[in-house]
Write a protein that holds these residues in place. Sequence first.
Motif, PDB file in Angstrom:
ATOM      1  N   VAL A 153       0.836  -1.207   0.000  1.00  0.00           N
ATOM      2  CA  VAL A 153       0.000   0.000   0.000  1.00  0.00           C
ATOM      3  C   VAL A 153       0.866   1.251   0.000  1.00  0.00           C
ATOM      4  O   VAL A 153       0.600   2.224  -0.728  1.00  0.00           O
ATOM      5  CB  VAL A 153      -0.958  -0.022   1.207  1.00  0.00           C
ATOM      6  CG1 VAL A 153      -1.689   1.316   1.330  1.00  0.00           C
ATOM      7  CG2 VAL A 153      -1.959  -1.158   1.071  1.00  0.00           C
ATOM      8  N   LEU A 154       1.924   1.245   0.791  1.00  0.00           N
ATOM      9  CA  LEU A 154       2.813   2.412   0.845  1.00  0.00           C
ATOM     10  C   LEU A 154       3.484   2.653  -0.501  1.00  0.00           C
ATOM     11  O   LEU A 154       3.682   3.813  -0.901  1.00  0.00           O
ATOM     12  CB  LEU A 154       3.859   2.221   1.938  1.00  0.00           C
ATOM     13  CG  LEU A 154       3.343   2.315   3.382  1.00  0.00           C
ATOM     14  CD1 LEU A 154       4.470   2.022   4.358  1.00  0.00           C
ATOM     15  CD2 LEU A 154       2.752   3.694   3.656  1.00  0.00           C
ATOM     16  N   ASP A 155       3.824   1.578  -1.217  1.00  0.00           N
ATOM     17  CA  ASP A 155       4.395   1.758  -2.550  1.00  0.00           C
ATOM     18  C   ASP A 155       3.412   2.483  -3.463  1.00  0.00           C
ATOM     19  O   ASP A 155       3.794   3.375  -4.235  1.00  0.00           O
ATOM     20  CB  ASP A 155       4.762   0.401  -3.150  1.00  0.00           C
ATOM     21  CG  ASP A 155       5.978  -0.220  -2.484  1.00  0.00           C
ATOM     22  OD1 ASP A 155       6.697   0.507  -1.778  1.00  0.00           O
ATOM     23  OD2 ASP A 155       6.199  -1.439  -2.657  1.00  0.00           O
ATOM     24  N   GLY A 156       2.135   2.088  -3.384  1.00  0.00           N
ATOM     25  CA  GLY A 156       1.128   2.769  -4.194  1.00  0.00           C
ATOM     26  C   GLY A 156       0.934   4.213  -3.769  1.00  0.00           C
ATOM     27  O   GLY A 156       0.795   5.113  -4.614  1.00  0.00           O
ATOM     28  N   VAL A 157       0.932   4.462  -2.457  1.00  0.00           N
ATOM     29  CA  VAL A 157       0.762   5.831  -1.963  1.00  0.00           C
ATOM     30  C   VAL A 157       1.934   6.706  -2.397  1.00  0.00           C
ATOM     31  O   VAL A 157       1.756   7.882  -2.745  1.00  0.00           O
ATOM     32  CB  VAL A 157       0.611   5.818  -0.428  1.00  0.00           C
ATOM     33  CG1 VAL A 157       0.621   7.232   0.126  1.00  0.00           C
ATOM     34  CG2 VAL A 157      -0.679   5.116  -0.036  1.00  0.00           C
ATOM     35  N   ILE A 158       3.141   6.154  -2.408  1.00  0.00           N
ATOM     36  CA  ILE A 158       4.309   6.920  -2.845  1.00  0.00           C
ATOM     37  C   ILE A 158       4.132   7.373  -4.289  1.00  0.00           C
ATOM     38  O   ILE A 158       4.399   8.530  -4.638  1.00  0.00           O
ATOM     39  CB  ILE A 158       5.588   6.070  -2.679  1.00  0.00           C
ATOM     40  CG1 ILE A 158       5.927   5.920  -1.199  1.00  0.00           C
ATOM     41  CG2 ILE A 158       6.759   6.696  -3.417  1.00  0.00           C
ATOM     42  CD1 ILE A 158       7.055   4.949  -0.933  1.00  0.00           C
ATOM     43  N   VAL A 159       3.675   6.457  -5.146  1.00  0.00           N
ATOM     44  CA  VAL A 159       3.450   6.814  -6.549  1.00  0.00           C
ATOM     45  C   VAL A 159       2.381   7.894  -6.657  1.00  0.00           C
ATOM     46  O   VAL A 159       2.538   8.891  -7.382  1.00  0.00           O
ATOM     47  CB  VAL A 159       3.063   5.568  -7.366  1.00  0.00           C
ATOM     48  CG1 VAL A 159       2.639   5.954  -8.770  1.00  0.00           C
ATOM     49  CG2 VAL A 159       4.225   4.597  -7.415  1.00  0.00           C
TER      50      VAL A 159
END
Length: 765
Positions: A153-159
């Motif tokens: 989820v954090l990877d998606g939020v970073i993007v």
Amino acid sequence: MRVGERAGAITVLPQDAVSGVPIRPLTLPRVGAVVAAVAVVLELVWLLAALPGAALVSDVTATAVAGWASYACARTMRRHPAPLRRFWALLALTMALAAGGRLLWTVDRLRAGELPHTPLIGAVFTAGIVTGTAALLAALTAPRSMVGRARTVLDGVIVGLALIPIGWVVVFRDIAAADLDDPLRTFGLLYPMIDLMQLTILVAVAGPARPVWPPLTLLGASLATRAAADAVYVSLVAHGSYAPGHPIDVCWPLSYLLIGIATTRPPPPTCDGAEEIGESPLPSWWRVALPYLPVGGAIIAVVLARRPTGQTPTLVFVGMMALLGVLALRQGLAANENLRLVARLRRLAYTDQLTGLPNRLMFNRRLRQALREGPPVAVLLLDLDGFKQVNDRFGHATGDTLLTSIAARMRTAVGDEGTIARLGGDEFAVLVDGDRPVAPERLAARLLAALQPSAGEEDVGVHPSASIGIAEFGPQHATHTDLLRDADIAMYAAKAAGKSAYRTCTPALRESAVTRAELIADLRRAVDERQLHLEYQPIVDLATGAVRSAEALVRWRHPRLGLLAPAAFLPLAEETGLIVPIDRWVIHEACRAAATWRVRVPEATVAVNIAAAHLRRPDLIATVTAATATAGLAPRALTLELTESALIDGSEAVLERLAQLRELGIRIAIDDFGTGYSSLSYLHRIPATDLKIDRSFVARLDTDARAYATVEMVTRLAGAFDLAVVAEGVETEGQHEAVTAIGCLHGQGYRYGRPGGLAALEATR
């Protein structure tokens, strides 16, 4: 017509009249997909033609297709296996929220006459984002741990956060700040970033495995379509050029249609809960770098987004602060995972995975540490006797269970008085150091008692015994490897003493083992350095006294120990596998000598002993034929002497090999007859031509009537099987007269001549 059977029922499938291919009937999901696709195409035509009521057509189509997709997901949830039901249930809820939100949007738009941005509609669409993200995390290929899901989820939020300043520069740089004062309107501008966030999560969830499950591919296409539509919509709204019924509106029902089509695909083959056999492939570099690639663009976009006054737009500033916070949290998770991975790798590196005991690497580390701290230090090396038979008879699973049980018994027997380790296979070790409360010998006795099989284990033969070697650190040990070597020497001494015992390494044992090891090392060089040579003992025709045959006997001219008899090195050669190259050399040398001898004695033959290990090798025939052909020796002039034990251990393949040798003309002799497992059945099966009576019977001929009767009986038996008899070990005149009177055709022994060179054979009578 073709008859197909499914789920216990017989189904008749109609065929195409031209091609003959079976026509599968349209199922309800496929019918719904076709209807939804037709509706999307009609909407596209309607919007492109700018027909009246385009906005209403757009809203109705989007609501209807989303509702159908929700129903299709719910229906698929009931049909698919349990591991997939949560995935489809969350997608069904997401599509239901999309349909409900679109319906509220339509009602408010018709009532207010403008684009609705109400808290209720925002809450519904936000809930759909949450459930859609949860559906992605419920996929079979998604991480199972909470940390893994949080990382994804954090990877998606970073993007998503990294795209905020990029979107600002591309779309909103020339838009007045007053146009973005409404919080709900501003939140609506974030939809493209949220779509790309979900798309990033999907890419991470899909994993590196190929091929990707088709529904995930369709779901990715749906998210990409929705992201493109939201991006164009936001740009049009920001510039005030969007009106309901715009052709871009067709993209939303198209994204819902793709999700509905995904429900028609079958479940993946790995969803039955079976354990995966293959190793998971490593992710490609771009998958690992994907969350961080947009960050560089975001940094450049922040610089470009600054106003002439030097201020950074509020949305961009807040987005970058949030991005920094999420990056810090993501790196914190990565650091925590790295620590856990290091701890796991350390456990894997130093622990035996089967028994949970320390492995060889850890044992060596602790042993070196104990030696640095100073004596007393002792090592007990334990090896199971007959463990291979357990694996061969009951299988490796039973063997693994047995090893686990033995490890538990050893823990109980040793307690806190030593460190137990599994060095590998069926070999264990115990380290006793410091102020030990028990002597190593007593600890070894306790281990042997603990490893005694119970009544049930002894009956079925699933529990082997153990041999233990003990070595105590002393001045003769320079390193820990010396101590382990001595424990190994003592362990093999325990095996030689009858197994299920323990022995302590002594100077005598150590010296014997070192001498043996040096002799083996010298033996490996003996053939290459031409240290071996042959001597020939004559075999006499007792009727005429002529010598027309001889047995080739190998000798070793050791550079340090002098001339060694076969008994001094052939047993070592058999143990180490060196007997095969020695046999090959003997066969070739004997054939060359026999060919030379036959020039003067045309009827001369030579006999060569063959080891059991060589007899079991399929290349024996090639070795023999090559030796006779190279020397120019007739095959009938070569006799292969085989011991009874070698023949008893042989298989059907060995007997077939002997038959092939006989067909080539090679003679077969049974050596030392009467001392092995003599059996009349083997005389029927073995294609032998000669039978050699063991010297232990011949030596007692002139003193023991039973020995005389035995030799006489064997001679008659050989005559019945048409075998030529050779009496071995004839040393006295009385023995010579006895074997002659019995009727033996040939004699061999010191009475007729000692082993020597070819020249000595011609002078022997």
